[in-house]
Enzyme design. Structure first.
Site, PDB file in Angstrom:
ATOM      1  N   ARG A   1     -14.267  34.486  -9.721  1.00  0.00           N
ATOM      2  CA  ARG A   1     -15.339  33.907 -10.550  1.00  0.00           C
ATOM      3  C   ARG A   1     -15.326  34.496 -11.955  1.00  0.00           C
ATOM      4  O   ARG A   1     -15.567  33.804 -12.943  1.00  0.00           O
ATOM      5  CB  ARG A   1     -16.695  34.198  -9.908  1.00  0.00           C
ATOM      6  CG  ARG A   1     -17.034  33.305  -8.747  1.00  0.00           C
ATOM      7  CD  ARG A   1     -18.355  33.721  -8.131  1.00  0.00           C
ATOM      8  NE  ARG A   1     -18.277  35.040  -7.513  1.00  0.00           N
ATOM      9  CZ  ARG A   1     -19.316  35.858  -7.357  1.00  0.00           C
ATOM     10  NH1 ARG A   1     -20.500  35.502  -7.818  1.00  0.00           N
ATOM     11  NH2 ARG A   1     -19.173  37.016  -6.761  1.00  0.00           N
TER      12      ARG A   1
ATOM     13  N   ASP B   1     -17.371  35.044  -0.560  1.00  0.00           N
ATOM     14  CA  ASP B   1     -18.576  34.327  -0.970  1.00  0.00           C
ATOM     15  C   ASP B   1     -18.886  33.174  -0.014  1.00  0.00           C
ATOM     16  O   ASP B   1     -17.973  32.539   0.528  1.00  0.00           O
ATOM     17  CB  ASP B   1     -18.406  33.742  -2.368  1.00  0.00           C
ATOM     18  CG  ASP B   1     -18.454  34.802  -3.453  1.00  0.00           C
ATOM     19  OD1 ASP B   1     -18.907  35.924  -3.158  1.00  0.00           O
ATOM     20  OD2 ASP B   1     -18.044  34.501  -4.587  1.00  0.00           O
TER      21      ASP B   1
ATOM     22  N   TYR C   1      -5.368  33.577  -3.728  1.00  0.00           N
ATOM     23  CA  TYR C   1      -6.399  32.536  -3.715  1.00  0.00           C
ATOM     24  C   TYR C   1      -5.859  31.243  -4.326  1.00  0.00           C
ATOM     25  O   TYR C   1      -5.044  31.266  -5.252  1.00  0.00           O
ATOM     26  CB  TYR C   1      -7.615  32.964  -4.546  1.00  0.00           C
ATOM     27  CG  TYR C   1      -8.336  34.195  -4.068  1.00  0.00           C
ATOM     28  CD1 TYR C   1      -9.455  34.101  -3.240  1.00  0.00           C
ATOM     29  CD2 TYR C   1      -7.925  35.472  -4.468  1.00  0.00           C
ATOM     30  CE1 TYR C   1     -10.133  35.232  -2.821  1.00  0.00           C
ATOM     31  CE2 TYR C   1      -8.603  36.599  -4.048  1.00  0.00           C
ATOM     32  CZ  TYR C   1      -9.701  36.474  -3.223  1.00  0.00           C
ATOM     33  OH  TYR C   1     -10.371  37.598  -2.809  1.00  0.00           O
TER      34      TYR C   1
ATOM     35  N   ASP D   1     -20.127  30.353 -10.817  1.00  0.00           N
ATOM     36  CA  ASP D   1     -19.582  29.363  -9.884  1.00  0.00           C
ATOM     37  C   ASP D   1     -20.544  28.181  -9.816  1.00  0.00           C
ATOM     38  O   ASP D   1     -21.563  28.144 -10.525  1.00  0.00           O
ATOM     39  CB  ASP D   1     -19.316  29.969  -8.493  1.00  0.00           C
ATOM     40  CG  ASP D   1     -20.575  30.467  -7.792  1.00  0.00           C
ATOM     41  OD1 ASP D   1     -21.681  30.025  -8.143  1.00  0.00           O
ATOM     42  OD2 ASP D   1     -20.443  31.308  -6.892  1.00  0.00           O
TER      43      ASP D   1
END
Length: 327
Positions: free
Chosen positions: A208, A66, A94, A108
């Protein structure tokens, strides 16, 4: 989600004044390039920049990151673009921050606020229960602004056009979901909790969506405020290079080194290497690495050259799915 663009009035890294053309760079060798993607850039932005730096248009990436996110983006140059189909299937790690108390249209911080519910009543024990429920093999509905294609068009493009997009749930695996820190705060007069986490997951998992689902389970809503990918398969952030560093040197991982980092390895005899160069199958090695369509085995000649990627069939044979050293 809107594609990332440079802020108005700013210039991209290495951009030249209008009317001046920089000299063409020498073509970089075949291999993988691990980039530390900056915030605000799309994956396509990074590919476009690396095409210039590497002196070739034959550059691709192994999975979209993203625009808001930073961190590991694996790119292939030259013949190594053929590896990317399989690198995409590797697991990922992550670091993220989830804000509980506010839900958004994009799950988000770039989306519009949907609901605001104070998170002051969320206890640490409740948070851990919610995280545990989202760990392991789960069924996840991707965010409607994901890059998944719906009838040939990206879901985020349909959402931007004003369409209602509902994506089907899909199986994913969250290998680890660890809470590091929980920080109470206030955002526009509302009590929120900012939760720092590490997630290790299978390909196709949306962080997300984890933030959204954790907030929903706790009854307060949630969205992602920060995301940094720290590993893709065997390529950690430690080997990634920023675009500024790549301006000085395009540090390419050679094909053999890149393959060993993520794929199980099989050493070949000269005869086996020759057979694979003709696309012929080999007998599977008892107790050896097992190749699948998602993550094949990298087969190396006695001199260390990457010869092929192998997947095992039902007849106990190893078939080449990709040959790098054809006869």
């Amino acid at each position: 989600m809107a594609e990332g663009q440079a802020p108005e009035g700013s210039a991209r890294l290495g951009e030249r004044p209008e009317g001046r053309r920089e000299p063409r760079r020498p073509t970089a060798p075949d291999g993988l390039l691990v980039v530390d993607k900056p915030s605000g850039w799309t994956s396509h932005d990074v590919v476009a920049r690396v095409r210039r730096l590497a002196g070739t248009r034959k550059v691709g990436h192994a999975g979209t990151l993203d625009p808001m996110a930073t961190g590991v983006l694996v790119l292939g140059i030259g013949r190594a673009t053929r590896l990317l189909t399989y690198v995409v299937g590797a697991d990922k790690e992550y670091r993220a921050t989830i804000r509980l108390g506010v839900s958004t249209t994009t799950d988000d911080a770039e989306g519009e606020v949907l609901a605001r519910v104070g998170a002051e009543g969320v206890a640490r024990a409740d948070l851990e229960v919610g995280v545990a429920a989202l760990t392991g093999a789960i069924s996840q509905v991707p965010s409607s602004v994901s890059a998944i294609k719906v009838d040939g068009q990206r879901a985020y493009a349909r959402v931007r056009a004003g369409e209602q997009v509902e994506l089907a749930a899909r199986p994913v695996t969250v290998h680890g979901f660890v809470v590091h820190d929980v920080a109470p705060g206030v955002a526009e007069g509302l009590a929120v909790l900012d939760v720092d986490v590490t997630v290790v997951c299978s390909s196709g998992t949306y962080i997300r969506a984890l933030a959204r689902d954790l907030g929903a389970a706790l009854g307060v809503g949630g969205h992602l405020t920060a995301l940094r990918r720290t590993r893709v398969g065997g390529y950690p952030l430690a080997v990634a290079r920023t675009l500024e560093q790549l301006e000085a040197e395009v540090a390419v991982l050679p094909m053999a080194v890149a393959a060993r980092a993520t794929f199980p390895a099989r050493a070949l005899t000269e005869h086996e290497a020759s057979e694979l160069s003709f696309g012929r199958r080999l007998a599977a090695v008892a107790g050896g690495p097992v190749g699948t369509a998602a993550l094949p085995v990298a087969a190396f000649a006695p001199d260390g050259t990457l010869v092929a990627l192998l997947a095992d069939d039902d007849a106990g044979r190893s078939r080449p799915v990709l040959v790098f050293a054809p006869a």
